[in-house]
Design a protein around this motif. Sequence first.
Motif, PDB file in Angstrom:
ATOM      1  N   TYR A 169       0.849  -1.190   0.000  1.00  0.00           N
ATOM      2  CA  TYR A 169       0.000   0.000   0.000  1.00  0.00           C
ATOM      3  C   TYR A 169       0.879   1.232   0.000  1.00  0.00           C
ATOM      4  O   TYR A 169       2.006   1.187   0.473  1.00  0.00           O
ATOM      5  CB  TYR A 169      -0.896  -0.013   1.247  1.00  0.00           C
ATOM      6  CG  TYR A 169      -1.784  -1.226   1.305  1.00  0.00           C
ATOM      7  CD1 TYR A 169      -3.045  -1.207   0.726  1.00  0.00           C
ATOM      8  CD2 TYR A 169      -1.345  -2.398   1.899  1.00  0.00           C
ATOM      9  CE1 TYR A 169      -3.843  -2.330   0.762  1.00  0.00           C
ATOM     10  CE2 TYR A 169      -2.137  -3.528   1.934  1.00  0.00           C
ATOM     11  CZ  TYR A 169      -3.389  -3.489   1.360  1.00  0.00           C
ATOM     12  OH  TYR A 169      -4.184  -4.608   1.395  1.00  0.00           O
ATOM     13  N   PRO A 170       0.354   2.327  -0.529  1.00  0.00           N
ATOM     14  CA  PRO A 170       1.155   3.559  -0.507  1.00  0.00           C
ATOM     15  C   PRO A 170       1.427   3.993   0.931  1.00  0.00           C
ATOM     16  O   PRO A 170       0.552   3.873   1.795  1.00  0.00           O
ATOM     17  CB  PRO A 170       0.280   4.577  -1.235  1.00  0.00           C
ATOM     18  CG  PRO A 170      -1.091   4.009  -1.226  1.00  0.00           C
ATOM     19  CD  PRO A 170      -0.956   2.535  -1.173  1.00  0.00           C
ATOM     20  N   ILE A 171       2.632   4.440   1.166  1.00  0.00           N
ATOM     21  CA  ILE A 171       3.002   4.870   2.509  1.00  0.00           C
ATOM     22  C   ILE A 171       2.880   6.380   2.580  1.00  0.00           C
ATOM     23  O   ILE A 171       3.564   7.106   1.883  1.00  0.00           O
ATOM     24  CB  ILE A 171       4.450   4.455   2.834  1.00  0.00           C
ATOM     25  CG1 ILE A 171       4.602   2.972   2.540  1.00  0.00           C
ATOM     26  CG2 ILE A 171       4.828   4.869   4.245  1.00  0.00           C
ATOM     27  CD1 ILE A 171       4.839   2.100   3.690  1.00  0.00           C
ATOM     28  N   LEU A 216       1.191   8.347   8.386  1.00  0.00           N
ATOM     29  CA  LEU A 216       0.770   7.037   8.914  1.00  0.00           C
ATOM     30  C   LEU A 216       1.512   6.659  10.193  1.00  0.00           C
ATOM     31  O   LEU A 216       0.901   6.309  11.210  1.00  0.00           O
ATOM     32  CB  LEU A 216       1.015   5.956   7.860  1.00  0.00           C
ATOM     33  CG  LEU A 216      -0.032   5.817   6.767  1.00  0.00           C
ATOM     34  CD1 LEU A 216       0.451   4.842   5.707  1.00  0.00           C
ATOM     35  CD2 LEU A 216      -1.338   5.344   7.369  1.00  0.00           C
TER      36      LEU A 216
END
Lengths: 520, 311
Positions: A34-36, A40
């Motif tokens: 998944y895109p970081i 996050l």
Amino acid sequence: MVEEDITEEITRSGISEPIKEIPGQEDVMQPKRYPIKSYLGPLSIAKREFTANMKSVRMVVLMLLFVLAVLGGAYGISGLSTSTTSLPEVEVLAWAVLEDDDGMGYPDDLLVLITDGSGTPRPNVKVEYVDYEEDEDDVFFEGNSNSNGAVVVNNITYAMLGTYSIRVTYEGEEIDRARTSYALELSPKPAYVLAHVLDLDDDNVEDDVLVMVTDGDGIPIADVEVSLSASNYHNNGTTDAKGTVTFRNLMAGEGDPFMGFSPKKYDVEITHSGSISTNTLYIYQDDESMTSLFEFEGPDEIIYFVASVFIMMLGPIIAISLSFDSITKEKLQRSMDFLLSRPMGRRGIIVGKFLGILSAIALPVTAINLLAVVVISSVTNKSPTGSLVAGFLVYTVVFIAIYILLQQIFSTLAKTTGTAILSGIAIWLIFNMFWSLISIAAGAAMGYQLGSDAWIKMNNQIGLMNPSGSYQLALAYLLPVEGEVSILGVPGWLPPVVMAVWLVVMFLLATEIFVRKADS
Amino acid sequence: MIETRGLTKNFNGFCAVDRIDLTVKKGDIFGFLGPNGAGKTTTIRMLTTILSPTSGTASVCGHDIISESIEVRRLIGLMPESPGFYENMSALSILQFYAEFYGIPKNERKKKSAELLEIMGLGDFMKKKIKTYSHGMRKRVALAQALINDPELLILDEPTGGLDPQGSYSFRQMIRGLRDRGMTVFLSSHILPEVQQLCNRVGIINHGRIVAVDTIENLANRIVARGKRNIFVTGEGITAPMLDEVARLQGIMGIQPYETGINFVADSQFDLAPEINRILVTGGARVRSIYLSEPTLEDIFLSLTGDEERG
Ligand SMILES: Nc1ncnc2c1ncn2[C@@H]1O[C@H](COP(=O)(O)OP(=O)(O)OP(=O)(O)O)[C@@H](O)[C@H]1O
Ligand SMILES: [Mg+2]
């Protein structure tokens, strides 16, 4: 395989199940990624830190302390303040010895005017002329104030003048507030001017003057011209139907409203039916209003007191207690490498921890502060100034944030948890206790007298340099004291700016130090 | 997968890792072997971007460890040497917490964490606080968390340290399984047999320097070619003349009598055990056991670096 033979002989112990075969190989070859996003990591650290702190025993203990100090303080002081201000709103405004109208050879009548704090006459207040004796008081005169608030005691004997005094009883309580008066006989008709220094505009400074002109029975005389002048002041007015004229804020810009004024001389000139009389009036604060700050006249002062005494002490303690081991613990329990090897910037770790701890403190603290405001306004039955309440809530969070960052710096640098907490406590002691020693020493060096205006200014300027001092000053400026407040020695915009600078500098320092020292 | 060039780390002047060049290819199970204090953990901490190197470069999963450290961290899984956890959290919530960093959606985080812990044999324990876990259970949690992001490269620092034989075996099985799934594994150890069982390629580090990088077979041959071996004999009636006779055998390098038995140090090129046995038995002694020890790690270093390394 030899290895398998060995393991079969070994009895399973400890864990109930062995590690299992890994299921299906197909999905494994293309792992989902998944895109970081850069938020996050900090966000999840903040969330974890928040929950961990919220569940901690430490938090419970600290918040209990905070509730005790802030809510208890707010409630106690509000009660105290109402018990003094709920005293009958009655003052013996002035009393004057009247003329000799019965040929005794000396003035033998006494005019007593009863008003409330703003100069409005109070009828039906019991006034006595009494000699206090050990067994039984000797009451020479007893009567009630008329609709003008006036009582005249007639035919005092010469002997009484030294020993007898006025006693006023209102709603069953004795009022001992007889004040110095300035009585002036006017011609052609017997008339009296009673001037008094009061706090008419309720700004906690007794620098308003109420002048009442009455005849010998306390009947007000209208249309009397009154002028008040001093070296740098001149004003005039005409009495109204109640015989009164007021002059407000005579002391604006002079001295520290919290520390008292030096007495000042005014010339009062009265023109009545063509004749002019003059008298001298001294304005100074009496002992009661000198301590007005600690008498908690209203909800604003109580909020200020709770913040600048209880929160100033406890806020840093809460911040220190919840963050002293935020980094050392991570290192000592060896969970730091897990964080350092996550796909996020290193800054994110300390930022996340900071936000987590801050929100965990800010939430209950703000709730308790709000509750304190509610308690204060409901007990005093007055609503506090909005800007002060807003400042109280916001500055408290900023104040605590600064100490969290400070403590995080120590937690990053310290090798042991003990060193980390000791450094935090040392800083707390320096900022909250030893700092005043600097201004005392500096004052001595400069030759200022302790408590003098010059010293107070310098003390404020030195205090401004530390987070606790700037917090206190920022709130002091939100107190609704009318007139000039440059008296405090620093401009009003400066304390909040200093707090913001502290916050930003500590934030940058904490993140920078962490980036360099996290792996050691 | 891993490519280092002159990777170096100094701690206040002490050189813990000294100009190492390493290459690990995709699909390898690479064993990083070395005695205590050799610099294994320091190297691993640099490769996982936890520690910045003093000099030299390295690329991991095709990304530079300094300029693209976040990308590196995204693609690797690390099981540290002595992992520690938030003691008041459960293994399940810890794994979910770590999964958040990789942007894994919430429901998948939970599913994946539970799955991994299930595979690790912690199914019944995953909701219990870490403070109730044994050392072996913690090791399993550490391995599980390293897999939460389906890493391309799994870096394990002494994965079986402190585990019982069954635990070690389980771990090795697991690692083989991961290799079969296409994962590249880099693991450090100071236990030679373990590395022999698992790894296709081995790098040996000592005093911060790489002393050998090779396949297991090649290394084993080199060790056997130049190493020595201990032959430990227990029994009764072993006399001095017998020992004298053994000492005269070609390849005997030393004889050390102990209370429990006698240790013969022999050149590993010669198969001397049967010869020693014959001399003792024909001399009239009752031989109870002959134990041939595997070459120790120290033997390997001695054999690989020569005697000058002893100083
Ligand atoms: N943070 C540090 N500061 C100073 N010296 C360090 C630091 N970390 C490691 N060292 C030193 O570097 C050398 C290599 O340590 P390292 O932990 O890499 O060894 P290792 O091969 O992992 O050993 P072990 O098998 O015991 O885990 C040791 O001499 C150690 O003392
Ligand atoms: Mg190590």
